[in-house]
Scaffold this motif. Structure first.
Motif, PDB file in Angstrom:
ATOM      1  N   UNK A   1     -24.647   5.160  42.744  1.00 27.56           N
ATOM      2  CA  UNK A   1     -25.377   6.778  42.980  1.00 27.56           C
ATOM      3  C   UNK A   1     -26.687   6.194  41.771  1.00 27.56           C
ATOM      4  N   UNK A   2     -27.743   6.526  41.916  1.00 25.23           N
ATOM      5  CA  UNK A   2     -29.002   6.101  40.814  1.00 25.23           C
ATOM      6  C   UNK A   2     -28.343   7.004  39.574  1.00 25.23           C
TER       7      UNK A   2
ATOM      8  N   UNK B   1     -37.328   7.360  35.478  1.00 22.66           N
ATOM      9  CA  UNK B   1     -36.758   7.591  36.464  1.00 22.66           C
ATOM     10  C   UNK B   1     -36.902   6.137  36.953  1.00 22.66           C
ATOM     11  N   UNK B   2     -38.801   5.758  36.628  1.00 26.64           N
ATOM     12  CA  UNK B   2     -39.251   4.639  37.931  1.00 26.64           C
ATOM     13  C   UNK B   2     -38.514   3.066  36.935  1.00 26.64           C
TER      14      UNK B   2
ATOM     15  N   UNK C   1     -35.233  -1.610  38.332  1.00 24.30           N
ATOM     16  CA  UNK C   1     -34.150  -2.428  38.132  1.00 24.30           C
ATOM     17  C   UNK C   1     -32.705  -2.335  39.774  1.00 24.30           C
ATOM     18  N   UNK C   2     -32.896  -1.149  40.589  1.00 27.75           N
ATOM     19  CA  UNK C   2     -32.157  -0.549  41.764  1.00 27.75           C
ATOM     20  C   UNK C   2     -33.223  -1.970  43.131  1.00 27.75           C
TER      21      UNK C   2
END
Length: 336
Positions: A290-291, A303-304, A309-310
């Motif tokens: 999960x983020x 968040x950016x 990375x995701x």
């Protein structure tokens, strides 16, 4: 123009007119807090930038034409990001001295923009370590003869990766920052790059399978080295003697490159301590973690950054080409 090299105002020293306006007994306190407003690493970078400008022949305060000559002289030999840093340092000097900032001049900004477009290179990113890479490193270390350095290195690698630590954070951890719970280890960071106001970020390392458990590795290292106070991670000399001081941040990069060579990785030049943070986040993304859990473990404020990375971790698995190739494969099979 002042010909004598001037003390860098990014030490955030008082402006020339301030001591007369502020009571003398308060001026030192003010100086202290102004210095604390800028991190040590930033101050060091600014000092270095000013020294390079002065070594070239520049003096502070400076003017638009001198800055442009400096940029032209360094455009091909210096990375554009380095020149941006130099301009920022010079700009800060003028700002805190209350002097008109020549860096803001449109011609200086336009010249710098042209240099970026002409000579700019993509920022070189540290290699993201995968779970398999960490497993190889730890396996290599476990097969070495027993010694204190071996215990330290295992603890460093596992803690650095699963805690998504920066090297500056790792070396500053004190035994007093450790909180042991039945479920694992909590490390309270004394100060972090993203926590300059010292609001106390934490990294939680739960107990897990002993062969890859960071919390267990830290406990073994402390018991083996007899550490019960002071810095957690320390130098170990050639006679396997543990030193009292904290580990130098550069030693973490050296360790990763040494382990990379021992494991015969083909990306050793791209290894650095940031490989831990990139590795944890991209590996977690591949596992569809999960983020919010990824963001929390690495202590990221943006968040950016986490999404970047995701996306990097899933760029091959979450790819439009996969669906199209499946469609094409069905067509080829049908046609044949």
């Amino acid at each position: 123009m002042i010909n004598k090299p001037t003390k860098l105002a990014t030490d955030l020293s008082l402006r020339n007119d301030e001591p007369g306006q502020i009571a003398r007994q308060d001026s030192e306190a003010l100086r202290h807090y102004l210095q604390a407003a800028t991190s040590d690493n930033t101050r060091k970078a600014y000092r270095s930038a000013i020294r390079q400008f002065e070594k070239w022949g520049g003096r502070l305060p400076t003017d638009r034409d001198t800055l442009i000559r400096y940029l032209l002289a360094r455009a091909e030999s210096h990375n554009s990001r380095t020149l941006d840093l130099h301009l920022t340092a010079i700009s800060q000097w003028h700002h805190y001295q209350g002097i008109i900032d020549p860096v803001k001049d449109p011609l200086v900004r336009k010249t710098m923009e042209g240099i970026r477009r002409t000579h700019g290179l993509p920022k070189r990113k540290a290699k993201a370590l995968r779970l398999s890479h960490i497993a190889q490193m730890v396996d290599h270390l476990r097969h070495l003869p027993d010694c204190k350095k071996k215990c330290r290195d295992i603890a460093l690698v596992l803690t650095g990766f699963f805690g998504a630590f920066r090297r500056s954070e790792l070396v500053k951890v004190q035994v007093s920052d450790l909180v042991w719970e039945p479920e694992g280890l909590i490390i309270k960071l004394p100060r972090s790059k993203t926590d300059q106001q010292a609001m106390s970020l934490i990294r939680a390392l739960p107990f897990g399978e002993q062969s890859c458990c960071a919390a267990t590795a830290v406990k073994v290292w402390m018991e083996t080295a007899g550490i019960d106070e002071g810095p957690l991670f320390r130098p170990v000399n050639r006679w396997d003697q543990v030193q009292a001081r904290q580990l130098n941040p550069g030693a973490i990069n050296d360790l990763l490159k040494s382990l990379g060579k021992a494991c015969r990785f083909d990306f050793v030049p791209d290894l650095s301590s940031h490989s831990f943070r990139r590795g944890l986040s991209t590996s977690a993304a591949r596992e569809r973690i999960d983020f919010e859990l990824i963001k929390k473990q690495g202590g990221w404020k943006s968040d950016a950054t986490v999404w970047e990375y995701i996306e990097e971790g899933q760029q091959l698995s979450e790819n439009a080409s996969l669906i199209l190739m499946e469609k094409m494969a069905a067509m080829i099979s049908t046609d044949s």
